[in-house]
Structure formats: C-alpha cells, structure tokens
Write a protein that holds these residues in place. Structure first.
Motif, PDB file in Angstrom:
ATOM      1  N   GLU A  82       0.831  -1.209   0.000  1.00  0.00           N
ATOM      2  CA  GLU A  82       0.000   0.000   0.000  1.00  0.00           C
ATOM      3  C   GLU A  82       0.869   1.265   0.000  1.00  0.00           C
ATOM      4  OE1 GLU A  82      -2.657  -0.509   3.316  1.00  0.00           O
ATOM      5  OE2 GLU A  82      -3.899  -1.944   2.208  1.00  0.00           O
TER       6      GLU A  82
ATOM      7  N   PHE B 109       2.036   1.709  -3.478  1.00  0.00           N
ATOM      8  CA  PHE B 109       0.971   2.252  -4.313  1.00  0.00           C
ATOM      9  C   PHE B 109       0.855   3.760  -4.101  1.00  0.00           C
ATOM     10  CE2 PHE B 109      -1.545  -1.993  -3.943  1.00  0.00           C
ATOM     11  CZ  PHE B 109      -0.868  -2.531  -5.017  1.00  0.00           C
ATOM     12  N   ASP B 110       0.872   4.177  -2.842  1.00  0.00           N
ATOM     13  CA  ASP B 110       0.758   5.608  -2.525  1.00  0.00           C
ATOM     14  C   ASP B 110       1.903   6.402  -3.161  1.00  0.00           C
ATOM     15  OD1 ASP B 110      -1.554   5.197  -1.034  1.00  0.00           O
ATOM     16  OD2 ASP B 110      -0.495   5.125   0.886  1.00  0.00           O
TER      17      ASP B 110
ATOM     18  N   GLY C  18       1.018   7.044  -6.578  1.00  0.00           N
ATOM     19  CA  GLY C  18      -0.281   7.669  -6.788  1.00  0.00           C
ATOM     20  C   GLY C  18      -1.324   6.718  -7.330  1.00  0.00           C
ATOM     21  N   TYR C  19      -1.109   5.417  -7.148  1.00  0.00           N
ATOM     22  CA  TYR C  19      -2.076   4.417  -7.617  1.00  0.00           C
ATOM     23  C   TYR C  19      -3.166   4.267  -6.563  1.00  0.00           C
ATOM     24  CZ  TYR C  19      -4.179  -0.052  -8.774  1.00  0.00           C
ATOM     25  OH  TYR C  19      -5.080  -1.044  -9.053  1.00  0.00           O
ATOM     26  N   ASP C  20      -4.413   4.425  -6.970  1.00  0.00           N
ATOM     27  CA  ASP C  20      -5.539   4.297  -6.051  1.00  0.00           C
ATOM     28  C   ASP C  20      -5.971   2.835  -5.964  1.00  0.00           C
ATOM     29  OD1 ASP C  20      -7.697   4.652  -4.385  1.00  0.00           O
ATOM     30  OD2 ASP C  20      -8.951   5.610  -5.898  1.00  0.00           O
ATOM     31  N   TYR C  21      -5.470   2.151  -4.958  1.00  0.00           N
ATOM     32  CA  TYR C  21      -5.757   0.734  -4.755  1.00  0.00           C
ATOM     33  C   TYR C  21      -7.028   0.517  -3.937  1.00  0.00           C
ATOM     34  CZ  TYR C  21      -3.909   1.726  -0.139  1.00  0.00           C
ATOM     35  OH  TYR C  21      -3.706   2.266   1.095  1.00  0.00           O
ATOM     36  N   HIS C  22      -7.566   1.563  -3.355  1.00  0.00           N
ATOM     37  CA  HIS C  22      -8.716   1.434  -2.450  1.00  0.00           C
ATOM     38  C   HIS C  22      -9.927   0.850  -3.172  1.00  0.00           C
ATOM     39  CE1 HIS C  22      -6.253   4.577  -0.523  1.00  0.00           C
ATOM     40  NE2 HIS C  22      -6.585   3.912   0.566  1.00  0.00           N
TER      41      HIS C  22
ATOM     42  N   TRP D 255      -8.924  -3.383  -0.898  1.00  0.00           N
ATOM     43  CA  TRP D 255      -8.278  -3.094  -2.174  1.00  0.00           C
ATOM     44  C   TRP D 255      -9.311  -3.202  -3.289  1.00  0.00           C
ATOM     45  CZ3 TRP D 255      -2.891  -5.731  -3.053  1.00  0.00           C
ATOM     46  CH2 TRP D 255      -1.977  -5.264  -2.097  1.00  0.00           C
ATOM     47  N   ASN D 256      -8.946  -2.684  -4.448  1.00  0.00           N
ATOM     48  CA  ASN D 256      -9.802  -2.871  -5.609  1.00  0.00           C
ATOM     49  C   ASN D 256      -9.492  -4.224  -6.256  1.00  0.00           C
ATOM     50  OD1 ASN D 256      -7.584  -2.545  -7.458  1.00  0.00           O
ATOM     51  ND2 ASN D 256      -7.841  -0.324  -7.341  1.00  0.00           N
TER      52      ASN D 256
END
Length: 135
Positions: free
Chosen positions: A34, A37-38, A41-45, A67-68
């Motif tokens: 995570e 990812f941050d 700037g990848y939005d994994y949420h 996560w997505n």
C-alpha cells in the motif's frame, strides 16, 4: 509537464519490485505494498477482500481487505505465475504499521476452521528473482 515526468506504472511489475525490496525482511506485507501504491499515486482502495472460503461450512479466512479488484488480481497473477509466494507473517508487522483486520488472528493451522484473519506477506521466488536480474 507532470504527466511527462511521471513514470509509467505497471501494476504487476511494481508489486514484484516492492516484494523484492522486502524479501530480506521475510517478505512484503499488504501495508508495504500500500505504501508503494501511494508512492506512485495508484488508487488501490476498493471494497474487495482476499478471502479463503472453507469447504464444508467452515468460516472464511481473510488475508486482507480494502483493495480494488485490479490490485488483488495483479497480486494473484504473480502468485499463479510462480514469481512470488505467500508466507505466514504473523500480525506483528501489521501492528507495527498500526493496521490489521478487526477479526480474530489465526496463529496456526488448527485455528483456520474457526475463521478470522490470517496475516500473510509475499516473498519473491527464484523465478521472480531471475526475471528481475535479467531486466
């Protein structure tokens, strides 16, 4: 200009590199990934969970949640391709990050039938290591 300077983000390759960075520490946790990812700037949420549904009416075993689908699928593909492997880590690496799932922690194989959270991490396999060296 910012789009020009931003490196192209390949989800699977970045997961592989992240897991490789934490290999000597016993593997990368979901929280390590995570943070990676941050960084990009990848939005994994998302609202997906990685869950093992027990056969025969046993309770579900959760590995991680929040996560997505795309992020979980990329990680699953790395495992299926033999590039990374799952490892039991125990809850301490997650607690150190101030994270965890609000479920009973499964500490051994006997606890799986009762369900709960099985804290795992991921380590690079020899095949994944060779691929990174060749790149």
């Amino acid at each position: 200009l910012l789009d020009f300077m931003k490196p192209e983000f390949d989800l699977k390759e970045e997961l592989l590199k992240c897991i490789h960075r934490y290999h000597s520490n016993g593997g990368a946790t979901f929280t390590d990934m995570e943070r990676n990812f941050d960084r990009y700037g990848y939005d994994y949420h998302g609202d997906c969970s990685l869950v093992f549904e027990a056969v025969g009416g046993g309770k579900p075993v959760y590995f991680w949640t929040g996560w997505n689908k795309e992020a979980f699928e990329a990680l699953a593909q790395l495992v299926a391709e033999g590039r990374v492997q799952r490892r039991y880590t125990g809850p301490l690496p997650y607690y150190y990050e101030g994270r965890g799932l609000g479920l009973p922690v499964i500490h051994d194989i006997d606890g799986i039938a009762a369900g709960g959270w099985l804290p795992i991490g991921f380590a690079i396999t020899p095949a994944g290591e060779a691929e990174l060296e060749a790149a």
